[in-house]
Design a protein around this motif. Structure first.
Motif, short mmCIF file in Angstrom:
data_model
loop_
_atom_site.label_atom_id
_atom_site.label_comp_id
_atom_site.label_asym_id
_atom_site.label_seq_id
_atom_site.Cartn_x
_atom_site.Cartn_y
_atom_site.Cartn_z
N ALA A 99 -5.22 16.21 3.52
CA ALA A 99 -6.87 16.44 3.94
C ALA A 99 -7.30 15.60 4.82
CB ALA A 99 -7.85 16.12 2.84
N SER A 140 -9.45 26.86 -3.71
CA SER A 140 -9.57 25.67 -2.94
C SER A 140 -10.91 25.58 -2.25
CB SER A 140 -8.46 25.74 -1.66
OG SER A 140 -8.80 24.60 -0.84
N ASN A 141 -11.57 24.23 -2.16
CA ASN A 141 -12.59 24.21 -1.52
C ASN A 141 -13.93 24.87 -2.02
OD1 ASN A 141 -14.02 22.46 0.66
ND2 ASN A 141 -14.00 24.29 1.78
N GLY A 164 -9.95 20.75 -5.31
CA GLY A 164 -10.84 20.10 -4.21
C GLY A 164 -12.27 20.46 -4.47
N GLU A 211 -8.49 9.73 -10.19
CA GLU A 211 -8.53 10.40 -9.17
C GLU A 211 -7.47 10.50 -8.14
OE1 GLU A 211 -10.12 13.34 -6.30
OE2 GLU A 211 -10.66 12.86 -8.29
N PHE A 243 -6.41 11.24 -4.43
CA PHE A 243 -6.84 11.85 -2.88
C PHE A 243 -5.43 12.87 -2.42
CE2 PHE A 243 -7.53 11.54 1.76
CZ PHE A 243 -8.77 12.14 1.70
N ALA A 244 -6.04 13.81 -1.80
CA ALA A 244 -4.87 14.64 -1.31
C ALA A 244 -4.85 14.09 0.13
CB ALA A 244 -5.47 16.05 -0.94
N SER A 292 -6.61 20.56 -10.07
CA SER A 292 -6.43 20.52 -8.82
C SER A 292 -7.46 21.46 -7.89
CB SER A 292 -4.99 20.63 -8.50
OG SER A 292 -4.60 20.61 -6.78
#
Length: 249
Positions: A54, A190-191, A228, A48, A50-51, A226
């Motif tokens: 963010a 995204s999201n 999130g 994993e 982590f961005a 990718s």
């Protein structure tokens, strides 16, 4: 919504620390990280990333690193932050689009996995920092990305990524320049709180990887999914089921 802190605790905190401030739930962060790794435990090579963009907070990055996470960086500052807390090498994925030469140079110095955003970056990287033996390319399949009847995003309108034809061309160019190991990355939405997003994205990338191997003979050793996992901000939204996502992928 049940919060991790009571009003009484918050009242005590504001008497000790000037407002405004961010209050983070370390227990919750560690729990979520462990659930992600558990969901993908079937894949022994899983990592994993982590961005950092963010939440660029060194304390939180250290916590996530303790839980096994690498860092996904997109700027010089994020690379510097990762380096400052002792993260380097394959534990960093560097994905950037309008990239200055000094960013590429630091990424190479740290031994990060560089994820090229488009085909013109090949020559620029070679001139500024040299081509590594391990590299990743960002794929943009174009068109509209949808799951069922829900349109998630429009990759075809985005400026990011290699087209399908450029992926084949780019791999061949990079192999001639000494690349021995490839990865494929895509960022199509995204999201999103849809459990279907990652499995659908995975299928696209796994199939593309097989095609590229057959077309170029390239050794493709990793796929970077990718986008999130989204936050259910609205009352009517349901949280994603990370176990279901892992199973779907």
């Amino acid at each position: 919504k049940k919060t991790f802190v009571t009003k009484e605790q918050v009242d005590q905190l504001v008497n000790s620390y000037p407002t405004p401030f961010h209050l983070y739930d370390e227990k919750g962060i560690r729990k979520n990280a462990r659930e992600v790794f558990k969901a993908f435990a079937w894949n022994k090579g899983f990592k994993e990333y982590f961005a950092v963009k963010a939440t660029p907070n060194p304390v939180l990055l250290k916590i996530l690193h303790e839980e096994g996470c690498g860092m996904d960086c997109s700027s010089l500052t994020e690379l510097m932050m990762s380096d400052a807390i002792g993260i380097s090498g394959d534990e960093i994925m560097f994905s950037s689009n309008d990239t200055p030469a000094e960013d590429f140079r630091l990424a190479r110095k740290l031994g990060a996995i560089i994820n090229l955003d488009d085909i013109t970056h090949i020559d620029f990287l070679e001139k500024t920092a040299g081509i590594p033996e391990k590299i990743s390319c960002r794929y943009n399949p174009g068109g509209t990305f949808a799951v069922g009847n829900a349109i998630m995003d429009n990759p075809g309108e985005a400026k990011y990524g290699f087209t399908r034809e450029q992926m084949t061309e780019g791999f061949k160019i990079l192999m001639k320049k000494g690349v021995k190991e490839f990865g494929i990355h895509a960022f199509l939405a995204s999201n999103t709180v849809a459990n279907e997003y990652y499995p659908v994205l995975a299928r696209i990338l796994f199939e593309t990887a097989v095609e590229l191997r057959n077309e170029t003979g390239a050794r493709i050793t990793f796929i970077n999914l990718s986008g999130g996992v989204g936050i259910p901000y609205r009352p009517e939204q349901h949280a994603t089921d990370i176990a279901m996502i892992g199973e779907g992928v």
